[in-house]
Design an enzyme around this catalytic site. Sequence first.
Site, PDB file in Angstrom:
ATOM      1  N   LEU A  97      -3.056   4.296  -0.102  1.00 62.71           N
ATOM      2  CA  LEU A  97      -4.463   3.874  -0.144  1.00 62.71           C
ATOM      3  C   LEU A  97      -4.491   2.370   0.089  1.00 62.71           C
ATOM      4  CD1 LEU A  97      -7.379   4.655  -0.506  1.00 62.71           C
ATOM      5  CD2 LEU A  97      -7.098   4.474  -2.983  1.00 62.71           C
ATOM      6  N   HIS A  98      -4.744   1.980   1.352  1.00 60.92           N
ATOM      7  CA  HIS A  98      -4.472   0.617   1.809  1.00 60.92           C
ATOM      8  C   HIS A  98      -5.515  -0.423   1.363  1.00 60.92           C
ATOM      9  CE1 HIS A  98      -1.506   2.436   4.525  1.00 60.92           C
ATOM     10  NE2 HIS A  98      -2.453   3.236   4.971  1.00 60.92           N
ATOM     11  N   ASP A  99      -6.736  -0.276   1.845  1.00 62.77           N
ATOM     12  CA  ASP A  99      -7.687  -1.394   1.800  1.00 62.77           C
ATOM     13  C   ASP A  99      -8.163  -1.804   0.414  1.00 62.77           C
ATOM     14  OD1 ASP A  99      -7.606  -1.885   4.526  1.00 62.77           O
ATOM     15  OD2 ASP A  99      -9.165  -0.417   4.967  1.00 62.77           O
ATOM     16  N   SER A 119       0.820  -1.219   0.000  1.00 59.71           N
ATOM     17  CA  SER A 119       0.000   0.000   0.000  1.00 59.71           C
ATOM     18  C   SER A 119       0.848   1.260   0.000  1.00 59.71           C
ATOM     19  CB  SER A 119      -0.967   0.000   1.183  1.00 59.71           C
ATOM     20  OG  SER A 119      -0.287   0.005   2.417  1.00 59.71           O
TER      21      SER A 119
END
Length: 316
Positions: free
Chosen positions: A241-243, A195
């Site tokens: 922007l991880h998820d 990420s």
Amino acid sequence: MPRKIIIDTDPGQDDAVAILLALASPEDFDVLGIVAVAGNVGLRQNAINALKVVELSGRTEIPVYAGCARPLQRKLVTAEHVHGETGLNGPQLPEPKISLQSQHGVDYIIDTIMSEAPGTVTICALGPLTNIGMALAKQPAIAERIEQIVLMGGGYFQMGNITPAAEFNIYVDPEAADNVFRSGIPLVVASLDVSHQLLTTKERLTAFRNIGNKSGTAVADMLDFSEDFDLAKYGWDGAPLHDPCVTSYLINPDLFEGRQINVTIETKSELTRGMTVADFWGVTDETDFPRNAFFLSKANAQGYYDLLIDRLARLP
């Protein structure tokens, strides 16, 4: 056929983008349900946020459940300092008209896995793993019936974002994470190592806003808010922007690279609580340390954002 998924989440601006991507992709996903968990903020607000995101998407037929309000053994740690007091600061989303389902989210996960054909349901885990860890403790038989768990959590090369050693989702409930990583369920791990390669630059935020629909504008407003903390922390050109790594991987795994390794969760040391001890270089004996996770390490950032923009443009 679309993949059957359950989304387990603590929305969270980046969770919201991951959920919107899934709900915008019916050719890829049959979203059976969404389950909220305590994490970025408390359970009650996370559940409300999940309802808001579902309404924003227009997919109001998707059921939303509330799961566990606290970690298995720990005091809850939250992240309002990143996500704001609501956990979803940025856009002014209306109060939801749809309601939570009455069943507890953990029981919903168990009942769904046990009623669907073995090996046909994937869990997309976007937050702390409390609900899944509790479900495994309550009904161990689900472990051999889950197709896979794709989760956002942990880090190896990038280490931690809530402590020097630990990523937030794993840190909040390391005992639940330990249950999951020891379960034998096929795991795919999208960690900070991936990420942190996927930055919401000014150009990418503008692209979300230029989609021209409510969802695109809401996402731009969300990320405008949440990026402030990371920009100050890292000094990069954008915030990670991880998820959406989770749902993007399931749509197009070619956007990512990784390897099958052993990952163990540290639960004893307060110094390294929640650390994902990732044997990326294979130095341990596989007999004692089974290769339990496909650990993502590289990502195609432009392809990732192109996918997000393309799919979110389908929404209201």
